[in-house]
Design an enzyme around this catalytic site. Structure first.
Site, PDB file in Angstrom:
ATOM      1  N   HIS A  37     -22.236 -63.519 -29.242  1.00 39.07           N
ATOM      2  CA  HIS A  37     -21.064 -63.567 -30.117  1.00 39.07           C
ATOM      3  C   HIS A  37     -20.826 -62.187 -30.728  1.00 39.07           C
ATOM      4  O   HIS A  37     -21.663 -61.296 -30.597  1.00 39.07           O
ATOM      5  CB  HIS A  37     -21.293 -64.591 -31.242  1.00 39.07           C
ATOM      6  CG  HIS A  37     -22.389 -64.166 -32.171  1.00 39.07           C
ATOM      7  ND1 HIS A  37     -23.725 -64.380 -31.887  1.00 39.07           N
ATOM      8  CD2 HIS A  37     -22.353 -63.474 -33.340  1.00 39.07           C
ATOM      9  CE1 HIS A  37     -24.456 -63.864 -32.849  1.00 39.07           C
ATOM     10  NE2 HIS A  37     -23.656 -63.305 -33.747  1.00 39.07           N
ATOM     11  N   HIS A 120     -19.850 -55.572 -32.085  1.00 35.86           N
ATOM     12  CA  HIS A 120     -20.687 -55.469 -30.887  1.00 35.86           C
ATOM     13  C   HIS A 120     -21.210 -56.850 -30.518  1.00 35.86           C
ATOM     14  O   HIS A 120     -21.127 -57.791 -31.315  1.00 35.86           O
ATOM     15  CB  HIS A 120     -21.858 -54.509 -31.127  1.00 35.86           C
ATOM     16  CG  HIS A 120     -22.817 -55.014 -32.173  1.00 35.86           C
ATOM     17  ND1 HIS A 120     -22.565 -54.902 -33.519  1.00 35.86           N
ATOM     18  CD2 HIS A 120     -23.996 -55.669 -32.059  1.00 35.86           C
ATOM     19  CE1 HIS A 120     -23.557 -55.448 -34.194  1.00 35.86           C
ATOM     20  NE2 HIS A 120     -24.439 -55.933 -33.331  1.00 35.86           N
TER      21      HIS A 120
END
Length: 178
Positions: A37, A120
């Protein structure tokens, strides 16, 4: 007390392509594909009452969908690497989404996040890695060409108390407007 964070799940195509990269660094703790995620705001351990307040506060807002583009593979902790990740391109809607989450959490009494938002997708975590092994992995591993995507929701996730880590549980979903 649940440990909470908000984040954007990845399409299965992106998860699968990133999971193929998960080898080649000794001692790496690779992230399970289902847990990949983009974290918007780490919240931490909270009481069930505060967890409910957070869920309700997030539901009261209208959220614009960001455009997600993966740009490169990288690591955090250059001299002493501690994680490998796929970086996400800067996007105004994504930055705004994280900034509003930050503001909401502070209004609910949580301390400010001390780290700058760096979108990220964590691929691996580790300690005591050789900088050479990490640099070699980065130099020899190519980020697959993946299409940009625009998520239609973000999630409020819970993790294991005090330690974090998966498996993550989706506690609530919040729509994102295109």
């Amino acid at each position: 007390m649940p440990r909470l964070f908000t984040g954007i799940a990845l399409p299965m195509m992106h998860k699968t392509a990133l999971s193929i990269l998960q080898s080649g660094v000794p001692e790496a703790r690779w992230i399970d594909t289902s847990d990949m995620h983009i974290t918007l705001r780490f919240i931490g351990d909270v009481t069930p009452t505060l967890g409910n307040e957070i869920a309700e506060a997030l539901a009261r807002e209208t959220w614009a969908a960001p455009n997600i583009v993966l740009t490169r593979l990288d690591s955090f902790g250059k001299g002493k690497p501690r994680s490998l990740h796929a970086a996400v391109a800067k996007d105004e809607a994504l930055t705004r989404l994280a900034r509003v989450h930050e503001t909401l959490m502070q209004r609910l009494g949580l301390p400010p996040e001390t780290r700058n938002f760096m979108p990220h997708i964590t691929l691996a975590r580790g300690r005591g890695w050789s900088a050479y092994d990490v640099e070699t992995w980065l130099a020899t591993t190519a980020l697959p060409a993946l299409p940009p995507f625009q998520p239609d929701h973000f999630n409020l996730y819970s993790a294991r108390e005090s330690r974090g880590g998966g498996p993550y549980v989706i506690e609530a979903r919040y729509p994102l407007a295109p």
